[in-house]
Design a protein around this motif. Structure first.
Motif, mmCIF file in Angstrom:
data_model
loop_
_atom_site.group_PDB
_atom_site.id
_atom_site.type_symbol
_atom_site.label_atom_id
_atom_site.label_comp_id
_atom_site.label_asym_id
_atom_site.label_seq_id
_atom_site.Cartn_x
_atom_site.Cartn_y
_atom_site.Cartn_z
ATOM 1 N N ALA A 1 0.819 -1.218 0.000
ATOM 2 C CA ALA A 1 0.000 0.000 0.000
ATOM 3 C C ALA A 1 0.847 1.260 0.000
ATOM 4 N N CYS A 2 2.095 1.163 0.467
ATOM 5 C CA CYS A 2 2.949 2.343 0.587
ATOM 6 C C CYS A 2 3.923 2.520 -0.573
ATOM 7 N N LEU A 3 4.055 1.520 -1.421
ATOM 8 C CA LEU A 3 5.057 1.585 -2.482
ATOM 9 C C LEU A 3 4.788 2.726 -3.448
ATOM 10 N N PRO A 4 5.829 3.382 -3.936
ATOM 11 C CA PRO A 4 5.648 4.394 -4.983
ATOM 12 C C PRO A 4 5.269 3.723 -6.300
ATOM 13 N N VAL A 5 4.856 4.511 -7.247
ATOM 14 C CA VAL A 5 4.457 3.957 -8.549
ATOM 15 C C VAL A 5 5.615 3.213 -9.190
ATOM 16 N N ARG A 6 6.804 3.758 -9.061
ATOM 17 C CA ARG A 6 7.983 3.126 -9.662
ATOM 18 C C ARG A 6 8.703 2.298 -8.603
ATOM 19 N N ALA A 7 8.545 0.997 -8.686
ATOM 20 C CA ALA A 7 9.173 0.080 -7.741
ATOM 21 C C ALA A 7 9.480 -1.217 -8.472
ATOM 22 N N GLU A 8 10.696 -1.745 -8.278
ATOM 23 C CA GLU A 8 11.125 -2.946 -8.975
ATOM 24 C C GLU A 8 12.027 -3.789 -8.076
ATOM 25 N N ILE A 9 12.192 -5.055 -8.475
ATOM 26 C CA ILE A 9 13.101 -5.980 -7.802
ATOM 27 C C ILE A 9 14.128 -6.460 -8.817
#
Length: 289
Positions: free
Chosen positions: A225-233
């Protein structure tokens, strides 16, 4: 191209002094903050920062009790999260792109849950691992070691005190399996065993214990719920830590996962071009936007 580098120390609210280094033009926004792993190691992201420092300024720091950030006392995730928030304040950075590696991915994730408004984008590199990943990790490590190496590592761990030579040997044996190739991996591990010193074993024990008591696994709904729009692994396909644990994390968080072929736990060593290309795309896509 020569990039400007500056460094300094920042005073935390509990009087700890944390040493930091910045590469690139710090007047530019958004900056990147690279969070090293361990826990208990000094910063080692100096080879990674130049990959993107021409696109955005890159900040790194020695976590409290490591490297040039001397400090004695108990460690907690909450204090390390507060440290990062206070460092951003000291740098006059309202929001940053976070790139965490290994333990740094756990720190980045917990910071994101506490201060989502200060995270412009987040890249989780070689972590965090969820589920019962340690069993598969230990089995793969054993597979990559000889019986004699396993016996020697156990013997070194059991010593009540270790000489400098024994500490270097223990770290080399502990780390060489992190790499995709054993021969080159041994050289990298031996070099790191000399440079990433001293190890703050108390910090490692305390944060490791807290991580087992309060695992990130139990907070994935909140993190999502807190992740920014741009997030990757991003992970190394040949990391002894199971890629399946990253795949499970990616599925639960709804994030893209990139596997670096022939890369280990520090994939920028085996595959610098692939890691550089990925980091540049990620940072450019954020600061460009």
């Amino acid at each position: 191209m020569t990039l400007m580098q500056t460094q300094g120390s920042a005073l935390m609210s509990d009087e700890a002094q944390l040493h930091w280094v910045a590469m690139g033009d710090t007047a530019r926004q958004l900056p990147v903050v690279m969070l090293h792993g361990g826990p208990g190691l000094p910063d080692y992201m100096g080879d990674v920062a130049p990959m993107v420092a021409d696109l955005a300024p890159v900040y790194r720091y020695d976590q409290r009790g490591t490297g040039q950030s001397p400090w004695a006392g108990r460690h907690s995730f909450a204090r390390h999260v507060t440290d990062l928030a206070e460092l951003l304040n000291a740098w006059d950075v309202p929001k940053a792109v976070l790139i965490g590696h290994s333990y740094g991915t756990d720190l980045a994730s917990r910071f994101c849950m506490t201060h989502p408004d200060r995270v412009a984008a987040i890249l989780l590199m070689c972590g965090p691992f969820i589920g019962d990943w340690r069993t598969a990790y230990q089995a793969e490590r054993d597979q990559r070691m000889s019986a004699a190496q396993q016996d020697q590592l156990r013997a070194l761990k059991e010593l009540p005190r270790r000489t400098e030579e024994q500490e270097v040997e223990l770290l080399t044996l502990s780390w060489f399996t992190d790499h995709a190739g054993s021969e080159q991996g041994w050289r990298w591990a031996a070099q790191a065993a000399q440079q990433r010193r001293p190890i703050n074993w108390a910090m490692n024990d305390e944060l490791g214990s807290e991580g087992r008591t309060d695992p990130l696994d139990e907070h994935l709904g909140e993190l999502h719920a807190c992740l920014p729009v741009r997030a990757e692994i991003l992970g190394g396909a040949d990391d002894p830590r199971p890629v399946s644990a990253l795949e499970s994390l990616a599925l639960r968080l709804g994030l893209p996962l990139t596997r670096i072929k022939d890369g280990g736990h520090e994939p920028w060593l085996e595959q610098p071009d692939a890691v550089r290309a990925h980091l540049r795309r990620f940072v450019q896509g954020t600061v460009g936007a």
